[in-house]
Write a protein that holds these residues in place. Structure first.
Motif, PDB file in Angstrom:
ATOM      1  N   CYS A 138     -47.502  39.728  27.325  1.00 31.17           N
ATOM      2  CA  CYS A 138     -47.621  38.918  26.101  1.00 31.17           C
ATOM      3  C   CYS A 138     -47.649  37.433  26.444  1.00 31.17           C
ATOM      4  CB  CYS A 138     -46.471  39.217  25.143  1.00 31.17           C
ATOM      5  SG  CYS A 138     -46.585  40.831  24.331  1.00 31.17           S
ATOM      6  N   PHE A 139     -46.779  37.009  27.360  1.00 34.32           N
ATOM      7  CA  PHE A 139     -46.736  35.597  27.761  1.00 34.32           C
ATOM      8  C   PHE A 139     -48.035  35.201  28.454  1.00 34.32           C
ATOM      9  CE2 PHE A 139     -45.938  32.431  31.061  1.00 34.32           C
ATOM     10  CZ  PHE A 139     -45.486  31.378  30.285  1.00 34.32           C
ATOM     11  N   TYR A 140     -48.500  36.032  29.381  1.00 33.52           N
ATOM     12  CA  TYR A 140     -49.740  35.718  30.092  1.00 33.52           C
ATOM     13  C   TYR A 140     -50.927  35.690  29.136  1.00 33.52           C
ATOM     14  CZ  TYR A 140     -47.094  36.693  34.371  1.00 33.52           C
ATOM     15  OH  TYR A 140     -46.163  36.671  35.382  1.00 33.52           O
ATOM     16  N   ALA A 141     -50.936  36.638  28.192  1.00 33.81           N
ATOM     17  CA  ALA A 141     -52.037  36.676  27.224  1.00 33.81           C
ATOM     18  C   ALA A 141     -52.055  35.413  26.377  1.00 33.81           C
ATOM     19  CB  ALA A 141     -51.903  37.908  26.325  1.00 33.81           C
ATOM     20  N   SER A 173     -45.735  25.828  12.354  1.00 34.34           N
ATOM     21  CA  SER A 173     -46.875  25.105  12.927  1.00 34.34           C
ATOM     22  C   SER A 173     -47.396  24.057  11.955  1.00 34.34           C
ATOM     23  CB  SER A 173     -48.007  26.079  13.276  1.00 34.34           C
ATOM     24  OG  SER A 173     -47.592  26.997  14.262  1.00 34.34           O
ATOM     25  N   THR A 174     -47.512  24.424  10.678  1.00 30.02           N
ATOM     26  CA  THR A 174     -48.015  23.488   9.677  1.00 30.02           C
ATOM     27  C   THR A 174     -47.111  22.267   9.581  1.00 30.02           C
ATOM     28  OG1 THR A 174     -48.973  25.318   8.423  1.00 30.02           O
ATOM     29  CG2 THR A 174     -48.676  23.232   7.261  1.00 30.02           C
ATOM     30  N   GLY A 175     -45.800  22.500   9.562  1.00 27.82           N
ATOM     31  CA  GLY A 175     -44.864  21.373   9.520  1.00 27.82           C
ATOM     32  C   GLY A 175     -44.948  20.512  10.765  1.00 27.82           C
ATOM     33  N   LEU A 176     -45.089  21.147  11.935  1.00 30.95           N
ATOM     34  CA  LEU A 176     -45.186  20.397  13.185  1.00 30.95           C
ATOM     35  C   LEU A 176     -46.467  19.581  13.239  1.00 30.95           C
ATOM     36  CD1 LEU A 176     -43.975  19.749  15.926  1.00 30.95           C
ATOM     37  CD2 LEU A 176     -45.082  21.790  16.848  1.00 30.95           C
ATOM     38  N   PHE A 177     -47.569  20.149  12.763  1.00 32.18           N
ATOM     39  CA  PHE A 177     -48.827  19.402  12.749  1.00 32.18           C
ATOM     40  C   PHE A 177     -48.716  18.185  11.834  1.00 32.18           C
ATOM     41  CE2 PHE A 177     -51.180  23.642  13.620  1.00 32.18           C
ATOM     42  CZ  PHE A 177     -50.823  23.548  14.953  1.00 32.18           C
ATOM     43  N   GLY A 178     -47.990  18.360  10.722  1.00 29.11           N
ATOM     44  CA  GLY A 178     -47.779  17.219   9.835  1.00 29.11           C
ATOM     45  C   GLY A 178     -46.983  16.121  10.512  1.00 29.11           C
ATOM     46  N   ILE A 186     -50.803  24.438  20.598  1.00 28.42           N
ATOM     47  CA  ILE A 186     -49.432  24.330  20.066  1.00 28.42           C
ATOM     48  C   ILE A 186     -49.083  25.581  19.277  1.00 28.42           C
ATOM     49  CG2 ILE A 186     -47.953  23.034  18.479  1.00 28.42           C
ATOM     50  CD1 ILE A 186     -49.623  20.540  19.238  1.00 28.42           C
ATOM     51  N   ALA A 187     -50.029  26.050  18.452  1.00 30.87           N
ATOM     52  CA  ALA A 187     -49.780  27.232  17.618  1.00 30.87           C
ATOM     53  C   ALA A 187     -49.492  28.462  18.476  1.00 30.87           C
ATOM     54  CB  ALA A 187     -50.982  27.490  16.708  1.00 30.87           C
ATOM     55  N   MET A 188     -50.219  28.612  19.600  1.00 32.62           N
ATOM     56  CA  MET A 188     -49.982  29.759  20.469  1.00 32.62           C
ATOM     57  C   MET A 188     -48.589  29.704  21.087  1.00 32.62           C
ATOM     58  SD  MET A 188     -52.200  32.020  20.357  1.00 32.62           S
ATOM     59  CE  MET A 188     -51.322  32.947  21.615  1.00 32.62           C
ATOM     60  N   GLY A 189     -48.120  28.509  21.438  1.00 33.49           N
ATOM     61  CA  GLY A 189     -46.764  28.368  21.966  1.00 33.49           C
ATOM     62  C   GLY A 189     -45.718  28.814  20.960  1.00 33.49           C
ATOM     63  N   LEU A 190     -45.883  28.402  19.702  1.00 31.31           N
ATOM     64  CA  LEU A 190     -44.946  28.811  18.658  1.00 31.31           C
ATOM     65  C   LEU A 190     -45.047  30.312  18.385  1.00 31.31           C
ATOM     66  CD1 LEU A 190     -45.277  25.835  16.148  1.00 31.31           C
ATOM     67  CD2 LEU A 190     -43.305  26.415  17.552  1.00 31.31           C
ATOM     68  N   SER A 191     -46.266  30.852  18.447  1.00 29.89           N
ATOM     69  CA  SER A 191     -46.443  32.289  18.217  1.00 29.89           C
ATOM     70  C   SER A 191     -45.705  33.112  19.268  1.00 29.89           C
ATOM     71  CB  SER A 191     -47.936  32.644  18.248  1.00 29.89           C
ATOM     72  OG  SER A 191     -48.606  32.065  17.152  1.00 29.89           O
ATOM     73  N   LEU A 192     -45.768  32.664  20.519  1.00 32.21           N
ATOM     74  CA  LEU A 192     -45.051  33.368  21.580  1.00 32.21           C
ATOM     75  C   LEU A 192     -43.547  33.333  21.352  1.00 32.21           C
ATOM     76  CD1 LEU A 192     -47.047  32.279  24.772  1.00 32.21           C
ATOM     77  CD2 LEU A 192     -46.857  34.585  23.834  1.00 32.21           C
ATOM     78  N   GLN A 218     -53.910  31.778  13.915  1.00 26.02           N
ATOM     79  CA  GLN A 218     -52.551  31.954  14.417  1.00 26.02           C
ATOM     80  C   GLN A 218     -51.931  33.237  13.872  1.00 26.02           C
ATOM     81  OE1 GLN A 218     -49.675  28.955  13.404  1.00 26.02           O
ATOM     82  NE2 GLN A 218     -48.345  29.500  15.104  1.00 26.02           N
ATOM     83  N   LEU A 219     -52.191  33.525  12.620  1.00 25.37           N
ATOM     84  CA  LEU A 219     -51.676  34.769  12.035  1.00 25.37           C
ATOM     85  C   LEU A 219     -52.206  35.976  12.799  1.00 25.37           C
ATOM     86  CD1 LEU A 219     -50.181  36.241   9.727  1.00 25.37           C
ATOM     87  CD2 LEU A 219     -52.311  36.148   8.427  1.00 25.37           C
ATOM     88  N   ILE A 220     -53.502  35.951  13.108  1.00 27.06           N
ATOM     89  CA  ILE A 220     -54.134  37.069  13.806  1.00 27.06           C
ATOM     90  C   ILE A 220     -53.588  37.207  15.216  1.00 27.06           C
ATOM     91  CG2 ILE A 220     -56.327  37.774  14.826  1.00 27.06           C
ATOM     92  CD1 ILE A 220     -57.630  36.686  12.210  1.00 27.06           C
ATOM     93  N   LEU A 221     -53.494  36.096  15.944  1.00 24.77           N
ATOM     94  CA  LEU A 221     -53.031  36.148  17.338  1.00 24.77           C
ATOM     95  C   LEU A 221     -51.560  36.541  17.414  1.00 24.77           C
ATOM     96  CD1 LEU A 221     -54.912  32.980  18.612  1.00 24.77           C
ATOM     97  CD2 LEU A 221     -55.411  35.354  19.215  1.00 24.77           C
ATOM     98  N   THR A 222     -50.754  36.074  16.466  1.00 27.44           N
ATOM     99  CA  THR A 222     -49.347  36.474  16.428  1.00 27.44           C
ATOM    100  C   THR A 222     -49.231  37.957  16.115  1.00 27.44           C
ATOM    101  OG1 THR A 222     -48.813  34.269  15.588  1.00 27.44           O
ATOM    102  CG2 THR A 222     -47.100  35.935  15.421  1.00 27.44           C
TER     103      THR A 222
END
Length: 503
Positions: free
Chosen positions: A67-70, A3-8, A98-104, A25-29
């Motif tokens: 998990c996907f719906y959440a 995520s950090t690289g993508l945001f950059g 964006i971070a939630m998409g990567l976490s999933l 993101q760490l917590i939600l993942t």
């Protein structure tokens, strides 16, 4: 890291607001992974003859949908920030989506793949089952009591909403024992103030004179305005062309200069010196004067919104028309941003609740379940805002995100709980479904809440007050989400089932 690289690459910059995306993101993942682990352990305990591949496959089969719906509905919660009208808050909303998409992707693809590379796990007895069983039994025996107590507490929390404000002092963002707070307080109270406010006055066309740089009448109005502002609480040092005129008077043996004398001095001064002395406070070309005011931000019980209104009211005694005056500077900008925060928080919550109701309807394919699923999220979000009102915690650039985060966590918990409840209810009654759901999904909710609350509570050791409030209030919101999902939601489900049976 991804995520950090993508945001950059996307040019999304970290700010005071969005810098928390890493922890979030760490917590939600982690929450998603814990749900997978709990499901895996439950299957491993029930099917001792299954292979690792069969256990992982069944875990994914049962958990990918919730998990996907959440994750999707959590993104809806963060999408509420896109309507704030404040660019850093909007950027934070996009970053979390964006971070939630990567976490999933990582949770549902990489974690199971890594799990397949390990040996089959033999789980020990799960912790917390006795307490969860007691909570399920309480909901079964006293569902009406649970609902009535919840309604009473919710009503008490809602009473704090009118007390919610956006009054904030930048100095108070830092703990009183820090050098930053002490230095800013010294400047604020001893050196005239810290927050700049500019009052720009444009001369009326009928007050201008071709031969004069400045009319005495205009200077007198400016002097009256400064006199009015001197009486206002929180107004510190003021600088304007009046000070230049006062300097000229002292140089003239205490005699005030006429309009023509001031004009002569203005033209006789060297251009560079003239720019240095009066250039910041007077524009001959645009017929404008600038009054520079410093606001003493650390003034006790200072209401900044009221102060702005009092400054505007001071224009009347100074015989200045509102259309002649423009207020600008950091003080006005900061107050406008805070006002926008409050408006966006109020206006977007209703929209997000409506979107969540539609999402729940699509997920559970039942209007009654969709409405019940909405209850914990509404209760959690509005209760934490009401508690902030009671505690006197004002909305700022960090605390405004607490309601969205609370909603995101509550949505996750609700979807996981109801998804398992539906599966269990299809094979038995509502009572058995609640007990089974508490002992399975309830464990995951308990584990994630304890871990997340502990993580956010660590921010309580920060010297930056908004971080302290953000951490502690978010931990409180997440604990409240757990209570609503393990107490209020099952009580409502049991009451719904008993009403159906009675009918």
């Amino acid at each position: 890291l991804a995520s950090t690289g993508l945001f950059g690459l996307l040019g999304l910059k970290a700010t005071v607001i969005s810098a928390n995306y890493i922890a979030l993101q760490l917590i939600l993942t982690l929450a998603i992974v814990i749900h997978l682990i709990v499901q895996y352990r439950e299957l491993a305990q029930a099917h001792s003859d299954w292979s690792q591949r069969a256990l992982v496959a069944e875990t994914l089969r049962q958990k990918w949908a919730p998990c996907f719906y959440a994750g999707a509905t959590t993104s809806v919660g963060f999408a509420s920030l896109l309507f704030s009208g404040i660019q850093p808050v909007i950027a934070f909303g996009w970053m979390m989506i964006i971070a939630m998409g990567l976490s999933l992707l990582v949770s549902l693809l990489l974690f199971p793949a890594l799990l397949l590379l390990t040996a089959r796990n033999s789980p020990n007895a799960a912790w917390g089952q006795r307490g969860l069983a007691w909570v399920a039994e309480l909901c079964e025996r006293r569902p009406r009591t649970v609902v009535l107590v919840s309604v009473g507490l919710f009503a008490a929390a809602l009473a704090g909403l009118p007390r919610l404000s956006v009054e904030n002092s930048f100095i108070n963002y830092f703990a009183e024992d820090t050098q930053v707070h002490q230095s800013l307080s010294f400047i604020d109270q001893r050196l005239g103030g810290t927050t700049p406010l500019d009052i720009v006055i444009t001369e009326a066309p009928d007050q201008r004179h071709l031969d004069l740089v400045l009319r005495a009448q205009t200077l007198l109005k400016l002097q009256r305005l400064q006199h009015e502002l001197d009486d206002l609480k929180g107004v510190g040092q003021q600088l304007s062309l009046v000070d230049f005129a006062e300097l000229a008077r002292r140089a003239n043996a205490g005699k005030p200069l006429t309009e023509y004398e001031l004009t002569a001095i203005f033209h006789l001064l060297d251009a560079e010196l003239r720019e240095q002395l009066v250039g910041s406070f007077f524009s001959d070309e645009h017929h404008q004067l600038r009054l520079s005011v410093r606001i003493q931000d650390a003034t006790p019980e200072l209401n900044r919104a009221e102060l702005l209104e009092e400054i505007r009211a001071a224009l009347t005694p100074a015989q200045l028309a509102p259309e002649q005056v423009q207020l600008a500077g950091l003080f006005v900008l900061y107050q406008d941003l805070l006002a926008r925060l409050f408006e966006s928080q109020v206006l977007t919550l209703g929209l997000v609740f409506a979107v969540l109701a539609v999402a729940f309807l699509l997920v559970f394919r039942s209007l009654s379940l969709a409405l019940l699923a909405l209850v914990p999220n509404v209760v959690t979000s509005l209760s934490i805002l009401g508690l902030m009102g009671w505690l006197g915690v004002a909305l700022d650039f960090m605390t405004i995100t607490i309601a969205a985060i609370a909603m995101g966590i509550a949505v996750d918990d609700t979807i996981h709980y109801l998804h398992r409840y539906q599966d269990e209810a299809a094979n038995g009654g509502a009572t058995e479904a609640v007990q089974a759901t508490h002992l399975s999904v309830g464990q995951a909710l308990l584990y994630t809440t304890l871990i997340i609350c502990t993580g956010f509570a660590m921010l309580g050791f920060s010297d930056f007050v908004p971080s302290v409030l953000f951490g502690l209030l978010t931990a409180l919101a997440i604990a409240l989400a757990l209570l609503t999902d393990l107490l209020l939601l099952p009580a409502l489900l049991l009451l719904k089932d008993r009403r159906r049976q009675a009918a």
